[in-house]
Scaffold this motif. Structure first.
Motif, PDB file in Angstrom:
ATOM      1  N   ASN A  70       0.838  -1.197   0.000  1.00  0.00           N
ATOM      2  CA  ASN A  70       0.000   0.000   0.000  1.00  0.00           C
ATOM      3  C   ASN A  70       0.875   1.251   0.000  1.00  0.00           C
ATOM      4  OD1 ASN A  70       0.855   0.354   2.685  1.00  0.00           O
ATOM      5  ND2 ASN A  70      -1.067  -0.383   3.571  1.00  0.00           N
ATOM      6  N   ASN A  92       1.452   3.396   2.194  1.00  0.00           N
ATOM      7  CA  ASN A  92       2.243   3.572   3.415  1.00  0.00           C
ATOM      8  C   ASN A  92       3.520   2.758   3.394  1.00  0.00           C
ATOM      9  OD1 ASN A  92       0.476   5.369   4.603  1.00  0.00           O
ATOM     10  ND2 ASN A  92      -0.623   3.806   5.775  1.00  0.00           N
ATOM     11  N   ASN A 145      -5.080   2.293   0.405  1.00  0.00           N
ATOM     12  CA  ASN A 145      -4.150   2.525   1.517  1.00  0.00           C
ATOM     13  C   ASN A 145      -4.752   2.117   2.859  1.00  0.00           C
ATOM     14  OD1 ASN A 145      -1.572   3.194   2.374  1.00  0.00           O
ATOM     15  ND2 ASN A 145      -2.099   5.340   2.804  1.00  0.00           N
TER      16      ASN A 145
END
Length: 372
Positions: free
Chosen positions: A186, A188, A287
């Motif tokens: 994702n 992050n 995300n």
């Protein structure tokens, strides 16, 4: 409520929609086929070309995230959309790289990702300069899929079967197993890797069935997971990446090809793993925290292909026999017309042991047929 735009309205998009709906996410799809599998399930279904710049630009005007379920899309439009602030996952530059097998292979070399030796070929005439590569496999750079655009070259007699298009010639690997891993990342930077599956192919180079767990050593599995993690991290990839590997007779793990989307090699995760590949794709592009990829049990997936010799309105033989089997799940793609080797669906199988899994795979393959 989030809205996800999906370029492509095929079976992968259809299964993606089923996961998105569980999170109250709206899905809008674009496909050139007015009867594509997503038509009945998408919140919005738009008929149009995936390669037309203006169509793709217009399609994305009201979505929160734009994604794909097929690589054959207009990446120039995606780049411009990204530059205008539209969230596009996977990133357009990654789709561009994967669209061209020549560029893809060079990326592996540049980033120390193990792959088979190769040379770039621009015309058939150049094959005569590379007889030292034989036996080899010639792959067209752009446009090949599901075994198309691939030609085995065992001797110089096969050179006449080559492609008059930019291609690559790969040294043939002495294959012991073919395995695949689905990786997710994702925005992050969280990375999650699914367990490896063993891939068994038809003679036509289409997937026949998958087995999970793969019959490989712990060392081979860990090496494949290490490569998968390195690959998505070095690419800074966001979304789901399917990675196909060769395991050679000496136990070396070699990347064959990758796909920037949900993939045939991850279908058994729907029932076989705690998180399915489709759930994970939605989580990664929005995300969200990535899901647990552990197996629930031993599992398999059998591809449902149109039988050779039949073209027309699909008839499914053996439905009753297969539905009587415990731990067997039929997934049909709402394709009403069949033709030889067309992907019409898949069947997932779970079992407490590998022996029982093999028995059920054999029973499914014996009874379930798509004719016309």
């Amino acid at each position: 409520m989030k809205k996800v735009g999906v370029l492509g309205g095929g079976q992968l998009g259809r299964m993606m929609i089923q996961s998105a709906m569980n999170l109250n996410i709206q899905v809008k799809t674009l496909d050139p086929d007015p009867n594509a599998p997503c038509k009945a399930t998408a919140h919005e279904f738009i008929v149009g070309s995936l390669n037309d710049y203006d169509t793709v630009i217009d399609f994305a005007k009201d979505v929160d995230v734009l994604t794909i379920e097929i690589e054959n899309v207009n990446t120039e439009a995606l780049i411009d959309l990204q530059n205008k602030g539209v969230t596009v996952y996977p990133k357009p530059e990654h789709i561009q790289m994967i669209q061209d097998k020549r560029v893809q292979k060079q990326f592996y070399i540049d980033n120390n990702i193990p792959t088979s030796p190769f040379v770039l070929i621009d015309s058939i005439d150049q094959l005569n300069n590379h007889t030292d590569m034989l036996p080899a496999v010639m792959k067209v750079g752009k446009g090949g899929y599901d075994g198309r655009g691939v030609q085995v070259m065992k001797s110089t007699d096969d050179f006449s079967k080559g492609f008059e298009a930019p291609s690559l010639l790969e040294k043939m690997v002495d294959i012991d197993k073919e395995i695949a891993i689905i990786a997710a990342r994702n925005a992050n930077g969280e990375i999650s890797i699914f367990p490896a599956v063993e891939v068994v192919y038809h003679e036509s180079n289409l997937v026949d069935y998958l087995l999970s767990p793969a019959t490989i050593t712990t060392e081979v599995e860990e090496k494949a997971k290490e490569i998968a993690t390195s690959l998505v991290a070095k690419m800074e990839f966001v979304g789901l990446l399917a990675i196909e590997f060769f395991v050679d007779k000496e136990g070396q793990v070699i990347v064959n090809e990758i796909a920037p989307r949900t993939h045939n090699s991850g279908h058994q995760t729907i029932e076989g793993n705690i998180t399915s590949q489709f759930d994970q794709h939605i989580r990664s592009i929005l995300n969200l925290p990535l899901g647990n990829t552990s197996r629930r049990s031993a599992s398999a997936m059998v591809n449902v292909l149109g039988e050779k010799g039949y073209t027309g309105e699909a008839i499914y033989e053996g439905l009753d026999e297969v539905l009587k089997l415990p731990g067997v799940y039929i997934h049909l793609y709402e394709k009403f017309m069949t033709k030889p080797e067309r992907k019409m669906g898949h069947i997932t199988i779970i079992a407490p042991s590998k022996d029982e899994l093999f028995d059920k795979v054999d029973a499914v393959k014996k009874h379930f047929k798509v004719i016309a």
